[in-house]
Design an enzyme around this catalytic site. Structure first.
Site, short mmCIF file in Angstrom:
data_model
loop_
_atom_site.label_atom_id
_atom_site.label_comp_id
_atom_site.label_asym_id
_atom_site.label_seq_id
_atom_site.Cartn_x
_atom_site.Cartn_y
_atom_site.Cartn_z
N ASP A 1 0.70 -1.16 0.08
CA ASP A 1 0.04 -0.11 0.01
C ASP A 1 0.77 1.22 -0.02
O ASP A 1 1.85 1.62 0.87
CB ASP A 1 -1.06 -0.36 1.20
CG ASP A 1 -2.14 0.97 0.98
OD1 ASP A 1 -2.44 1.46 0.22
OD2 ASP A 1 -2.81 1.40 2.23
N HIS B 1 -9.57 -2.33 -7.72
CA HIS B 1 -9.68 -0.61 -6.22
C HIS B 1 -8.59 0.40 -7.37
O HIS B 1 -9.20 1.71 -7.58
CB HIS B 1 -8.53 -1.22 -5.54
CG HIS B 1 -8.53 -0.14 -4.53
ND1 HIS B 1 -9.43 0.86 -3.87
CD2 HIS B 1 -7.52 0.54 -4.32
CE1 HIS B 1 -8.66 1.83 -3.66
NE2 HIS B 1 -7.71 1.27 -3.21
C1 HEM Z 1 -4.16 2.65 -4.47
C2 HEM Z 1 -5.76 -0.58 -0.94
C3 HEM Z 1 -8.79 2.49 0.70
C4 HEM Z 1 -7.33 5.73 -2.68
C5 HEM Z 1 -3.65 1.77 -3.73
C6 HEM Z 1 -3.22 0.65 -3.51
C7 HEM Z 1 -3.45 -0.70 -2.47
C8 HEM Z 1 -4.49 -0.23 -1.85
C9 HEM Z 1 -2.93 -1.86 -2.41
C10 HEM Z 1 -2.09 -0.10 -4.75
C11 HEM Z 1 -1.13 0.08 -4.35
C12 HEM Z 1 -0.91 1.91 -4.11
O1 HEM Z 1 -0.46 2.56 -4.99
O2 HEM Z 1 -0.03 2.15 -3.31
C13 HEM Z 1 -6.37 0.12 -0.16
C14 HEM Z 1 -7.42 -0.24 0.10
C15 HEM Z 1 -8.09 0.90 1.19
C16 HEM Z 1 -8.03 1.53 0.13
C17 HEM Z 1 -7.30 -1.78 1.38
C18 HEM Z 1 -9.30 0.59 2.50
C19 HEM Z 1 -9.54 -1.25 3.45
C20 HEM Z 1 -8.56 3.73 -0.63
C21 HEM Z 1 -9.59 4.77 -0.27
C22 HEM Z 1 -8.91 6.07 -1.70
C23 HEM Z 1 -7.90 5.80 -2.02
C24 HEM Z 1 -10.87 5.30 0.66
C25 HEM Z 1 -9.29 7.23 -1.93
C26 HEM Z 1 -10.56 7.98 -1.34
C27 HEM Z 1 -5.97 5.43 -3.66
C28 HEM Z 1 -5.21 5.57 -4.90
C29 HEM Z 1 -4.54 5.17 -5.65
C30 HEM Z 1 -4.45 3.66 -3.99
C31 HEM Z 1 -5.29 7.31 -4.68
C32 HEM Z 1 -3.55 4.88 -6.19
C33 HEM Z 1 -3.31 4.43 -7.11
C34 HEM Z 1 -2.92 4.93 -8.93
O3 HEM Z 1 -2.94 6.11 -8.98
O4 HEM Z 1 -1.71 3.64 -8.90
N1 HEM Z 1 -4.70 1.85 -2.66
N2 HEM Z 1 -6.77 1.46 -0.72
N3 HEM Z 1 -7.71 3.79 -1.31
N4 HEM Z 1 -5.34 4.16 -3.21
FE1 HEM Z 1 -6.39 2.37 -2.01
#
Ligand code: HEM
Length: 299
Positions: free
Chosen positions: A144, A213
């Site tokens: 993450d 996601h």
């Molecule tokens: C990317 C997990 C909630 C926004 C990611 C990634 C994971 C992850 C594993 C891929 C690796 C990374 O780039 O960090 C989670 C989990 C969540 C969660 C487990 C809740 C249980 C959210 C929420 C938002 C969000 C609520 C926004 C409102 C983002 C963004 C990225 C991302 C902006 C990068 C996307 C990109 O440009 O590649 N998240 N996330 N995430 N997440 Fe989440």
């Protein structure tokens, strides 16, 4: 003069404390105590050793309105989302505290010192201790933070650059509870389709589903990618609740809202597949004033 509070921009340490509070009486006393947070952290580290602590305090737009505290136009209270299958509830809270650093004990100590004098006039609505898990993975096993802004871009994304609220930031806080048994029933290839990245090394999938996601939150407007600075950490116990305390800072609320809308089906009717394995149980938008604005709140 218009410095952001110290928890907002730096890479979070391995431990964090995230606290939502409701003020039940004597808001003036609580605001005074909010001024003291950074000083308590400083004094604690002088006595017990440098833990590279970052601290920040923020306020809900509703609390700001009620108590005449200035906050940027366009910052609004968290709007709950509800799709056919998934919910993002709103939590009624006034104050949010974010502490992070190298030591869990000092986060605990600082928060306890801070809370004691105002314990009778606040309710702690949610207190979550986060910890870095394995090599910076969420409990789903996926890294993450891969796409989090780095270096100077962190400031540019998270902090209001100019105007009367320069140095301030907008926070989205949501505690998610994972259903790991359901998640672990998926094969790795299926999990990767849900997240949109490979599990061992976080490489973006070439054929990324738009309901993954990353497919939901990697959004361009007029050709420009929306950016937020995430400061989330896993939390919880093995036998009890566990998941991710999601926290992101941004210089405007818009990207945070658009991403949530996209995850919860309010953009194009499609929802984030990840939400079948995790449930948001809290939600708030908080204005995190600059150190200068925070000082003005008690003048
Ligand atoms: C990317 C997990 C909630 C926004 C990611 C990634 C994971 C992850 C594993 C891929 C690796 C990374 O780039 O960090 C989670 C989990 C969540 C969660 C487990 C809740 C249980 C959210 C929420 C938002 C969000 C609520 C926004 C409102 C983002 C963004 C990225 C991302 C902006 C990068 C996307 C990109 O440009 O590649 N998240 N996330 N995430 N997440 Fe989440």
């Amino acid at each position: 003069m218009t410095q952001a509070q110290s928890a907002i921009v730096p890479d979070g340490g391995p431990y964090a404390l995230y606290v939502m509070l409701k003020v039940t009486d004597d808001a003036a006393l609580v605001l005074q105590q909010c001024q003291r947070l950074a000083e308590i952290a400083k004094q604690t580290q002088e006595v017990f050793g440098d833990a590279q602590m970052g601290v920040a305090v923020g306020f809900s737009p509703a609390f700001c309105r009620t108590h005449g505290l200035a906050y940027p136009e366009g910052v609004t209270d968290f709007r709950p989302r509800e799709s056919r299958k998934h919910r993002a509830p709103h939590t009624d809270c006034d104050v949010f505290i974010h502490l992070h650093g190298l030591r869990h004990d000092l986060n605990f100590y600082v928060f306890q010192q801070w809370l004691t004098p105002i314990k009778k006039v606040v309710d702690v609505v949610d207190e979550t201790a986060g910890f870095r898990y394995l090599d910076a993975r969420d409990m789903t096993g996926f890294i993450d933070g891969t796409e989090n802004p780095q270096g100077l871009a962190r400031d540019a994304v998270a902090v209001i650059p100019d105007g009367p609220f320069a140095g301030g930031s907008v926070a989205l806080v949501q505690r998610y509870v994972h259903d790991l048994p359901a998640w672990e029933r998926l094969q790795q290839a299926a999990q990767e389709k849900v997240i949109g990245r490979t599990k061992p090394d976080s490489i973006e999938l070439e054929d990324m589903p738009d309901t993954s996601h990353v497919g939901r939150v990697d959004i361009k407007e007029n050709g420009v990618g929306l950016k937020i600075l995430r400061q989330s950490l896993p939390y919880g116990s093995v036998s009890g609740e566990h998941g991710l305390l999601f926290l992101a800072y941004c210089q405007q609320q818009h990207p945070l809202d658009v991403m949530l809308d996209s995850m919860f089906g309010e953009r194009d009717g499609k929802t984030d597949m990840m939400l079948s394995f995790t449930q948001a149980v809290t939600g708030a938008i908080m204005f995190m004033p600059s150190q200068t604005t925070l000082a003005q709140y008690v003048e």
